[in-house]
Design a protein around this motif. Structure first.
Motif, short mmCIF file in Angstrom:
data_model
loop_
_atom_site.label_atom_id
_atom_site.label_comp_id
_atom_site.label_asym_id
_atom_site.label_seq_id
_atom_site.Cartn_x
_atom_site.Cartn_y
_atom_site.Cartn_z
N THR A 138 -7.08 -2.21 -5.09
CA THR A 138 -6.84 -0.83 -5.49
C THR A 138 -6.63 0.04 -4.27
O THR A 138 -7.45 0.03 -3.34
CB THR A 138 -8.03 -0.28 -6.31
OG1 THR A 138 -8.24 -1.14 -7.45
CG2 THR A 138 -7.75 1.13 -6.80
N ARG A 139 -5.53 0.78 -4.27
CA ARG A 139 -5.30 1.74 -3.18
C ARG A 139 -6.29 2.89 -3.32
O ARG A 139 -6.37 3.54 -4.36
CB ARG A 139 -3.87 2.28 -3.21
CG ARG A 139 -3.68 3.38 -2.17
CD ARG A 139 -2.26 3.86 -2.03
NE ARG A 139 -2.23 5.02 -1.16
CZ ARG A 139 -1.14 5.56 -0.65
NH1 ARG A 139 0.05 5.05 -0.97
NH2 ARG A 139 -1.21 6.61 0.13
N GLN A 140 -7.04 3.14 -2.28
CA GLN A 140 -8.04 4.20 -2.33
C GLN A 140 -7.36 5.57 -2.41
O GLN A 140 -6.31 5.80 -1.81
CB GLN A 140 -8.94 4.15 -1.09
CG GLN A 140 -9.71 2.83 -0.96
CD GLN A 140 -10.65 2.83 0.20
OE1 GLN A 140 -11.53 3.69 0.28
NE2 GLN A 140 -10.49 1.89 1.11
N PRO A 157 -1.98 6.75 -5.10
CA PRO A 157 -3.45 6.65 -4.97
C PRO A 157 -4.08 6.17 -6.28
O PRO A 157 -3.75 6.66 -7.36
CB PRO A 157 -3.86 8.08 -4.64
CG PRO A 157 -2.67 8.66 -3.95
CD PRO A 157 -1.48 8.06 -4.64
N GLY A 158 -4.93 5.16 -6.16
CA GLY A 158 -5.54 4.56 -7.34
C GLY A 158 -4.72 3.44 -7.95
O GLY A 158 -5.16 2.79 -8.89
N ILE A 209 -9.40 -1.48 -1.88
CA ILE A 209 -10.67 -1.98 -2.40
C ILE A 209 -10.35 -3.22 -3.22
O ILE A 209 -9.48 -3.18 -4.10
CB ILE A 209 -11.37 -0.93 -3.28
CG1 ILE A 209 -11.68 0.33 -2.46
CG2 ILE A 209 -12.64 -1.48 -3.90
CD1 ILE A 209 -12.16 1.49 -3.30
N GLY A 211 -6.36 -0.92 3.59
CA GLY A 211 -6.81 0.26 2.88
C GLY A 211 -7.07 0.05 1.40
O GLY A 211 -7.16 1.03 0.65
N HIS A 220 0.83 -1.20 0.00
CA HIS A 220 0.00 0.00 0.00
C HIS A 220 0.87 1.25 0.00
O HIS A 220 0.57 2.23 -0.69
CB HIS A 220 -0.92 -0.02 1.23
CG HIS A 220 -1.97 1.03 1.24
ND1 HIS A 220 -1.74 2.31 1.70
CD2 HIS A 220 -3.28 1.00 0.86
CE1 HIS A 220 -2.85 3.03 1.61
NE2 HIS A 220 -3.80 2.27 1.10
#
Length: 241
Positions: free
Chosen positions: A238-240, A151-152, A213, A211, A146
């Motif tokens: 997926t990293r939020q 992000p994303g 999804i 963290g 993570h």
């Protein structure tokens, strides 16, 4: 299971009585001639699924070994690729087999539990390495992944459905894991490699806690079991943002 170019029984025994790092240093020159290397059909199937999600800019192959997963990243990454592994021997073989063309590839010696990167990647993949981590290590491992994703960014890896209880595959994996537990109880340093410890339900829970999804993608080339469930899936976390 082994080709004539693969390791001898004596070489495997010496490896099995070593640490994980040193064992793979010893096995590295012949690793690609063993059944431990991720099969090409799995690599191609994952690449096809990632092509539907991508493209990506930068990619990381976590616990890259001799670099079999690098070609997956080459097919979906546009800018740069990195392979990280704890074994210097495996990385040496990976460097030798790196072909010209495509995004530049960097090889880094490092521990997946303490990755030497910041949030620099859009995609992290891993193939066949999770048996080297105990269940209690998964939260820290996933937290590391993570931390190196933007992000994303996505963390993707294949998961094969467990063998049915009572089937030959079930007994073979049970026997292997039992032998490894006995070995680690009586011999030091330990060699962590357990095929039955990486359970999808646990993995999904810990990814969410870290963290991510989590989505599951069926790899249709491998068919379905009698109950209709896929034989092989790709986890995409997926990293939020």
């Amino acid at each position: 299971m082994f080709t004539p170019q693969g390791p001898t029984f004596r070489e495997l025994a010496v490896q099995a009585l070593s640490s994980v790092e040193h064992g793979y240093d010893l096995l590295a020159p012949k690793f690609d001639h063993t059944p431990f290397r991720t099969p090409d059909p799995v690599l191609r199937s994952v690449a096809r699924e990632l092509e539907r999600i991508g493209p990506f800019d930068s990619g990381l192959d976590l616990c890259c070994g001799t670099g079999a997963g690098i070609d997956v990243l080459r097919s979906v990454c546009r800018e740069r690729i990195t392979g990280v592994d704890i074994s210097a021997g495996m990385l040496a073989v990976a460097r030798e087999r790196t072909r010209a063309g495509g995004p530049p590839v960097t090889w880094v010696r490092g521990d997946a539990r303490a990755l030497p990167f910041g949030p620099a990647f859009d995609l992290v993949v891993s193939f066949g390495a999770f048996g080297h981590f105990l269940p209690r290590e998964l939260p820290g491992l996933f937290a590391q992944v993570h931390s190196v994703l933007r992000p994303g960014g996505r963390f993707a890896f294949p998961v094969v459905a467990p063998a049915r209880p009572g089937s030959p595959g079930y007994w073979a994996l049970l026997a292997f894991d039992t032998a490894m537990r006995v070995r680690n109880a009586v011999w030091r340093p330990p060699f962590v490699m357990y095929y039955r410890a990486f359970r999808l339900s646990d993995v999904r829970r810990e990814l969410i806690r870290a963290g991510f999804i989590v989505d599951l993608h069926t790899l249709p080339e491998f068919g379905r079991r009698d109950d209709g469930s896929p034989r092989c899936r790709m986890v995409v976390a997926t990293r939020q943002g």
